[in-house]
Write a protein that holds these residues in place. Structure first.
Motif, PDB file in Angstrom:
ATOM      1  N   LEU A  89       0.786  -1.217  -0.066  1.00  7.35           N
ATOM      2  CA  LEU A  89      -0.169  -0.098   0.049  1.00  7.35           C
ATOM      3  C   LEU A  89       0.795   1.262  -0.036  1.00  7.35           C
ATOM      4  O   LEU A  89       1.323   1.822   1.195  1.00  7.35           O
ATOM      5  N   PRO A  90       1.423   1.544  -1.111  1.00  6.63           N
ATOM      6  CA  PRO A  90       2.328   2.674  -1.340  1.00  6.63           C
ATOM      7  C   PRO A  90       1.748   3.981  -0.605  1.00  6.63           C
ATOM      8  O   PRO A  90       0.647   4.586  -0.562  1.00  6.63           O
ATOM      9  N   GLY A  91       2.543   4.450   0.346  1.00  5.65           N
ATOM     10  CA  GLY A  91       2.318   5.679   1.181  1.00  5.65           C
ATOM     11  C   GLY A  91       2.025   5.410   2.403  1.00  5.65           C
ATOM     12  O   GLY A  91       1.916   6.430   3.488  1.00  5.65           O
ATOM     13  N   TYR A 143      13.255 -11.996   7.451  1.00  5.24           N
ATOM     14  CA  TYR A 143      13.427 -12.606   6.330  1.00  5.24           C
ATOM     15  C   TYR A 143      12.685 -11.818   5.187  1.00  5.24           C
ATOM     16  O   TYR A 143      12.581 -12.321   4.005  1.00  5.24           O
ATOM     17  N   TRP A 144      11.564 -11.012   5.524  1.00  7.16           N
ATOM     18  CA  TRP A 144      10.451 -10.679   4.734  1.00  7.16           C
ATOM     19  C   TRP A 144      10.925  -9.575   3.923  1.00  7.16           C
ATOM     20  O   TRP A 144      11.600  -8.788   4.315  1.00  7.16           O
ATOM     21  N   PRO A 145      10.454  -9.303   2.916  1.00  9.22           N
ATOM     22  CA  PRO A 145      10.492  -7.833   1.964  1.00  9.22           C
ATOM     23  C   PRO A 145      10.177  -6.842   2.862  1.00  9.22           C
ATOM     24  O   PRO A 145       9.319  -6.634   3.719  1.00  9.22           O
ATOM     25  N   VAL A 146      10.859  -5.737   2.665  1.00  8.79           N
ATOM     26  CA  VAL A 146      10.685  -4.412   3.333  1.00  8.79           C
ATOM     27  C   VAL A 146      10.007  -3.460   2.333  1.00  8.79           C
ATOM     28  O   VAL A 146      10.560  -3.319   1.388  1.00  8.79           O
ATOM     29  N   LEU A 147       8.751  -2.975   2.575  1.00  5.89           N
ATOM     30  CA  LEU A 147       8.196  -1.961   1.941  1.00  5.89           C
ATOM     31  C   LEU A 147       8.205  -0.719   2.263  1.00  5.89           C
ATOM     32  O   LEU A 147       7.948   0.224   1.268  1.00  5.89           O
ATOM     33  N   GLY A 148       8.762  -0.475   3.217  1.00  8.42           N
ATOM     34  CA  GLY A 148       9.023   0.916   3.891  1.00  8.42           C
ATOM     35  C   GLY A 148       9.467   0.789   5.216  1.00  8.42           C
ATOM     36  O   GLY A 148       9.337  -0.282   5.828  1.00  8.42           O
ATOM     37  N   PRO A 149       9.966   1.997   5.920  1.00 16.36           N
ATOM     38  CA  PRO A 149      10.113   1.625   7.160  1.00 16.36           C
ATOM     39  C   PRO A 149       9.026   1.332   8.081  1.00 16.36           C
ATOM     40  O   PRO A 149       8.159   1.833   7.940  1.00 16.36           O
ATOM     41  N   ALA A 150       9.349   0.242   8.991  1.00 18.26           N
ATOM     42  CA  ALA A 150       8.603  -0.546   9.697  1.00 18.26           C
ATOM     43  C   ALA A 150       7.250  -1.076   9.045  1.00 18.26           C
ATOM     44  O   ALA A 150       6.125  -1.475   9.502  1.00 18.26           O
ATOM     45  N   VAL A 151       7.375  -1.135   7.493  1.00 12.67           N
ATOM     46  CA  VAL A 151       6.271  -1.964   6.817  1.00 12.67           C
ATOM     47  C   VAL A 151       6.873  -3.125   6.109  1.00 12.67           C
ATOM     48  O   VAL A 151       7.960  -2.874   5.365  1.00 12.67           O
ATOM     49  N   TYR A 152       6.331  -4.256   6.149  1.00 14.87           N
ATOM     50  CA  TYR A 152       6.759  -5.691   5.732  1.00 14.87           C
ATOM     51  C   TYR A 152       5.854  -6.144   4.794  1.00 14.87           C
ATOM     52  O   TYR A 152       4.561  -6.095   5.291  1.00 14.87           O
ATOM     53  N   ARG A 153       6.157  -6.940   3.906  1.00  9.05           N
ATOM     54  CA  ARG A 153       5.245  -7.893   2.831  1.00  9.05           C
ATOM     55  C   ARG A 153       5.437  -9.230   3.703  1.00  9.05           C
ATOM     56  O   ARG A 153       6.205  -9.798   3.554  1.00  9.05           O
ATOM     57  N   ILE A 154       4.222  -9.830   3.922  1.00  6.85           N
ATOM     58  CA  ILE A 154       4.042 -10.984   4.410  1.00  6.85           C
ATOM     59  C   ILE A 154       4.148 -11.993   3.082  1.00  6.85           C
ATOM     60  O   ILE A 154       3.497 -12.053   2.219  1.00  6.85           O
ATOM     61  N   VAL A 182      -3.480   4.216  11.933  1.00  2.41           N
ATOM     62  CA  VAL A 182      -2.900   3.513  10.968  1.00  2.41           C
ATOM     63  C   VAL A 182      -3.801   2.523  10.191  1.00  2.41           C
ATOM     64  O   VAL A 182      -3.953   2.382   8.953  1.00  2.41           O
ATOM     65  N   VAL A 183      -5.093   2.151  10.925  1.00  2.29           N
ATOM     66  CA  VAL A 183      -5.857   1.343   9.809  1.00  2.29           C
ATOM     67  C   VAL A 183      -6.683   2.218   9.287  1.00  2.29           C
ATOM     68  O   VAL A 183      -7.118   2.021   8.117  1.00  2.29           O
ATOM     69  N   LEU A 184      -6.911   3.595   9.769  1.00  7.91           N
ATOM     70  CA  LEU A 184      -7.605   4.260   8.579  1.00  7.91           C
ATOM     71  C   LEU A 184      -6.647   4.714   7.469  1.00  7.91           C
ATOM     72  O   LEU A 184      -7.368   4.810   6.256  1.00  7.91           O
ATOM     73  N   ALA A 185      -5.531   4.976   7.665  1.00  9.90           N
ATOM     74  CA  ALA A 185      -4.640   4.922   6.483  1.00  9.90           C
ATOM     75  C   ALA A 185      -4.636   4.002   5.517  1.00  9.90           C
ATOM     76  O   ALA A 185      -4.784   4.136   4.317  1.00  9.90           O
ATOM     77  N   ALA A 186      -4.439   2.919   6.120  1.00 12.89           N
ATOM     78  CA  ALA A 186      -4.483   1.628   5.174  1.00 12.89           C
ATOM     79  C   ALA A 186      -5.874   1.568   4.769  1.00 12.89           C
ATOM     80  O   ALA A 186      -5.766   0.919   3.265  1.00 12.89           O
ATOM     81  N   PHE A 187      -6.830   1.747   5.122  1.00 14.48           N
ATOM     82  CA  PHE A 187      -8.127   1.653   4.666  1.00 14.48           C
ATOM     83  C   PHE A 187      -8.144   2.602   3.301  1.00 14.48           C
ATOM     84  O   PHE A 187      -8.699   1.991   2.269  1.00 14.48           O
ATOM     85  N   GLU A 188      -7.895   3.801   3.619  1.00 15.84           N
ATOM     86  CA  GLU A 188      -8.077   4.720   2.459  1.00 15.84           C
ATOM     87  C   GLU A 188      -7.181   4.416   1.288  1.00 15.84           C
ATOM     88  O   GLU A 188      -7.479   4.299   0.222  1.00 15.84           O
ATOM     89  N   LEU A 189      -5.821   3.777   1.535  1.00 19.07           N
ATOM     90  CA  LEU A 189      -4.734   3.354   0.377  1.00 19.07           C
ATOM     91  C   LEU A 189      -5.483   2.004  -0.127  1.00 19.07           C
ATOM     92  O   LEU A 189      -5.287   1.884  -1.487  1.00 19.07           O
ATOM     93  N   ALA A 190      -6.125   1.205   0.644  1.00 21.17           N
ATOM     94  CA  ALA A 190      -6.534  -0.118  -0.075  1.00 21.17           C
ATOM     95  C   ALA A 190      -7.704   0.077  -0.923  1.00 21.17           C
ATOM     96  O   ALA A 190      -7.789  -0.722  -1.878  1.00 21.17           O
ATOM     97  N   GLY A 191      -8.257   1.268  -0.668  1.00 24.24           N
ATOM     98  CA  GLY A 191      -9.399   1.481  -1.636  1.00 24.24           C
ATOM     99  C   GLY A 191      -9.031   2.111  -2.871  1.00 24.24           C
ATOM    100  O   GLY A 191      -9.931   2.212  -3.813  1.00 24.24           O
TER     101      GLY A 191
END
Length: 439
Positions: free
Chosen positions: A172-174, A199-210, A406-415
């Motif tokens: 979720l860029p941003g 060992y997971w990919p890092v998408l940004g500081p403190a954000v990781y790809r499962i 953080v949830v509200l930010a992710a909700f907006e970006l996921a939409g």
């Protein structure tokens, strides 16, 4: 748990047109699993609170999100969205943590009353696949996911000691910048090297790809979480899942991205401490176990003890430069990574000691003479969190507000439609408006 349900019922009664409360299942002990839904949109959001018994902040966050959705039509009508908030996925486990939930909030009190079931009894995991899900809580969540087919799912977790971070099934860029802004405003350290995402990919500081799920042995499943789970189950519906971790005791060093002075020496110290602590705990368990009653209560506490002691040798070997698997080398490590590993090793030890402490005190006698030793270990390890790691309690209101933002930010970006490049979000900045732990 009862307080959560009562607050949700009162909220639904005050807003009968926009909020509904329904039971979507029952726990193993027969406790209702309550779903609070807000809005009438066609696009479904699913928020899962309380997936781990020792992580209670999500329930309060779910209520905060419901209040926000009721107050701001942009989150419902404006987004054609319905917010579905599962108040607690493991209510039976949550009840077992009530010894510390009411405070006062100290590390010693927390770990002496800590409970988290063994891996196979944690309802988010699907060790044998969805079709073979055994726990009623798991089956209820799977039914809900297939009923709602949410475009966005959020699992609300908590870190006992460390910092906040997010794990995503799709980028979720941003989100990293919005998370940094919320964390700075509220004095929440971000965990830039979380141990279970090593060992997971890092998408940004403190954000990781499962990583996509795969079959692994039990030890790897417990420590890596990249196995079949309810995080990935709704992926077939186009769902993006965010796992939002909020810390209870914050450690500033988990966001120190500087290179360590002596990486290998620090790793050897962490591994050596974990091996030593494991031997001490195994000796205590060997003395205590033969004297325990063969009851379901004792078995319930022993299961996580056995899980923790199962994974410790493998973790110590994986972190030690002298014994690490050359086919799976450690990634480049910052001071934040080494701090997270140090916390993780000590966390496993003190959790195990806390569970053993409950086993002995529950037996109402201590023929093995283990209780004084357990008390001394818990006190010493908690003092290390306070004095060496500078762990400081984060007020509950801040934990909740951070997680909700953080949830509200992710909700907006996921939409938004997925984009191949980083988003053009403005620079949200990281200047702290409230110094960490001013309270």
């Amino acid at each position: 748990m009862d307080e959560l349900a009562a607050h949700a019922a009162a909220l639904a009664a005050r807003h009968p047109r926009d909020a509904r409360l329904r039971r979507v299942g029952v726990s193993r002990a027969g406790t209702p699993l309550w779903l609070l839904s807000v809005g009438r949109g066609t696009r479904q959001v699913l928020v899962v609170a309380g997936p781990h018994a020792n992580e209670p902040v999500g329930g309060a966050t779910a209520l905060r999100l419901a209040e926000r959705a009721l107050a701001d039509p942009r989150l419902t009508e404006g987004a054609d969205a319905t917010w579905n908030l599962l108040l607690c996925l493991d209510p039976d486990g949550l009840r077992r943590n009530e010894g510390w939930l009411t405070g006062p909030y100290s590390l010693g009190r927390h770990f002496r009353h800590f409970f988290r079931p063994g891996f196979l009894e944690q309802p988010e995991w699907l060790p044998d696949g969805a079709a073979a899900a055994a726990l009623p809580e798991t089956r209820a969540l799977l039914r809900l996911q297939d009923e709602l087919k949410p475009f966005f799912q959020c699992s609300l977790h908590g870190v006992d000691v460390g910092g906040g971070f997010v794990e995503l099934t799709r980028d979720l860029p941003g989100l990293d910048r919005r998370m940094a802004y919320a964390a700075a405003r509220l004095g929440i350290p971000r965990e830039l090297g979380a141990y279970d995402t090593l060992y997971w990919p890092v998408l940004g500081p403190a954000v990781y790809r499962i990583p996509p799920p795969r079959r692994r042995d039990l030890a790897a499943a417990i420590t890596e979480a990249a196995v079949e789970s309810t995080w990935y189950h709704p992926h077939r519906h186009g769902t993006v899942t965010a796992v939002v971790e909020a810390p209870m005791w914050g450690v500033a060093a988990v966001e120190d991205g500087s290179p360590p002075a002596d990486r290998d020496a620090a790793l050897r110290a962490v591994s050596g401490a974990l091996r030593h602590d494991t031997r001490v705990l195994e000796d205590l368990l060997a003395r205590v176990r033969p004297r325990l009653p063969g009851t379901p209560e004792a078995d319930r506490l022993l299961a996580p003890v056995d899980d923790y002691l199962l994974v410790c040798p493998g973790l110590a070997d994986a972190w030690d430069p002298g014994t690490a698997d050359p086919g799976r080398p450690l990634p480049p490590l910052s001071t934040a990574h080494l701090t997270a590993l140090r916390i993780a090793g000590r966390r496993i030890a003190v959790r195990t000691a806390g569970l053993l402490h409950q086993l002995v005190t529950g037996a109402e006698h201590d023929p093995a003479g283990a209780l004084p030793e357990l008390d001394a270990l818990i006190d010493r390890w908690c003092a290390a969190f306070r004095d060496d790691c500078q762990a400081r309690w984060i007020p509950v209101a801040r934990q909740v507000e951070y997680q909700a933002r953080v949830v509200l930010a992710a909700f907006e970006l996921a939409g938004r439609p997925p984009r191949p490049t980083r988003s053009g979000e403005p620079d949200w900045g990281t200047q702290a408006a409230v110094p960490m732990h001013r309270e």
